[in-house]
Design an enzyme around this catalytic site. Sequence first.
Site, PDB file in Angstrom:
ATOM      1  N   LYS A   1     -49.453  24.520 -27.674  1.00 16.46           N
ATOM      2  CA  LYS A   1     -50.673  23.924 -27.126  1.00 16.46           C
ATOM      3  C   LYS A   1     -51.644  25.043 -26.788  1.00 16.46           C
ATOM      4  O   LYS A   1     -51.483  25.739 -25.793  1.00 16.46           O
ATOM      5  CB  LYS A   1     -50.356  23.091 -25.880  1.00 16.46           C
ATOM      6  CG  LYS A   1     -49.625  21.807 -26.217  1.00 16.46           C
ATOM      7  CD  LYS A   1     -49.685  20.812 -25.097  1.00 16.46           C
ATOM      8  CE  LYS A   1     -50.964  19.992 -25.130  1.00 16.46           C
ATOM      9  NZ  LYS A   1     -50.924  18.858 -24.193  1.00 16.46           N
TER      10      LYS A   1
ATOM     11  N   SER B   1     -50.250  14.097 -17.768  1.00 18.69           N
ATOM     12  CA  SER B   1     -50.156  15.553 -17.637  1.00 18.69           C
ATOM     13  C   SER B   1     -50.935  15.991 -16.402  1.00 18.69           C
ATOM     14  O   SER B   1     -52.040  15.509 -16.168  1.00 18.69           O
ATOM     15  CB  SER B   1     -50.772  16.233 -18.859  1.00 18.69           C
ATOM     16  OG  SER B   1     -50.100  15.830 -20.030  1.00 18.69           O
TER      17      SER B   1
ATOM     18  N   ARG C   1     -45.863  12.408 -31.010  1.00 18.47           N
ATOM     19  CA  ARG C   1     -47.145  13.095 -30.878  1.00 18.47           C
ATOM     20  C   ARG C   1     -47.684  13.385 -32.274  1.00 18.47           C
ATOM     21  O   ARG C   1     -47.091  14.146 -33.024  1.00 18.47           O
ATOM     22  CB  ARG C   1     -46.925  14.396 -30.112  1.00 18.47           C
ATOM     23  CG  ARG C   1     -48.182  15.202 -29.839  1.00 18.47           C
ATOM     24  CD  ARG C   1     -47.866  16.282 -28.805  1.00 18.47           C
ATOM     25  NE  ARG C   1     -49.012  17.147 -28.594  1.00 18.47           N
ATOM     26  CZ  ARG C   1     -49.066  18.413 -28.957  1.00 18.47           C
ATOM     27  NH1 ARG C   1     -48.038  18.977 -29.571  1.00 18.47           N
ATOM     28  NH2 ARG C   1     -50.136  19.135 -28.720  1.00 18.47           N
TER      29      ARG C   1
END
Length: 213
Positions: free
Chosen positions: A140, A111, A42
């Site tokens: 997040k 997701s 990521r």
Amino acid sequence: MKCDKKDLLLYAVTDRHWLNGETLYSQVEKTLEGGTTFVQLREKELDEEKFLEEAKEIKELCRRYQVPFVINDNVDIALAMDADGVHVGQSDMEAGDVRAKLGPDKIIGVSAQTVEQALLAEKRGADYLGVGAVFHTDSKADAADVSHETLKAICDAVSIPVIAIGGISKENVSELAGTGICGIAVISAIFAQKDIKNATKELKLLTKEMVEA
């Protein structure tokens, strides 16, 4: 390469926020030594060229350990360096478009935060779902919390594997027992730890107990 449930037991998501002078490569190697079963690269800040270079190196590392390697969000990079697949959020490309681009053999993770989103992702070709945040998380900023009831409802509604993500640590992982998930995805529970290899080992053991409970 298809996605096997057991590959999703302990899913490590990289974050260069915790490097402290180390390379991401060496951190990923430590978590693989500790038994991580899946790796997602990521990167939000790197330019394409550096991202591509890093992705190729980490892909080779994951190959050595026979662990699936996927790229977060960036379908073009995943395609360019032949990753095992990609993980996309709700606001990225939808699973059907990603499948058309990547072809039938790649792993696609999506997701989801609701049963509706989960069913749609499955219908459009997702191989697994990442559901969260199941606990409050700082990594997040925009992740809404998902209750453990919703997590269970999603697991009951779909036939593809589901992993939980968001704020999971060795202290709270056992609270997810009985929800139906086949594993967890973590960032700081691995990469923010002083001893990454041991943190991975310990978390893997606890996760296995939770899944089998």
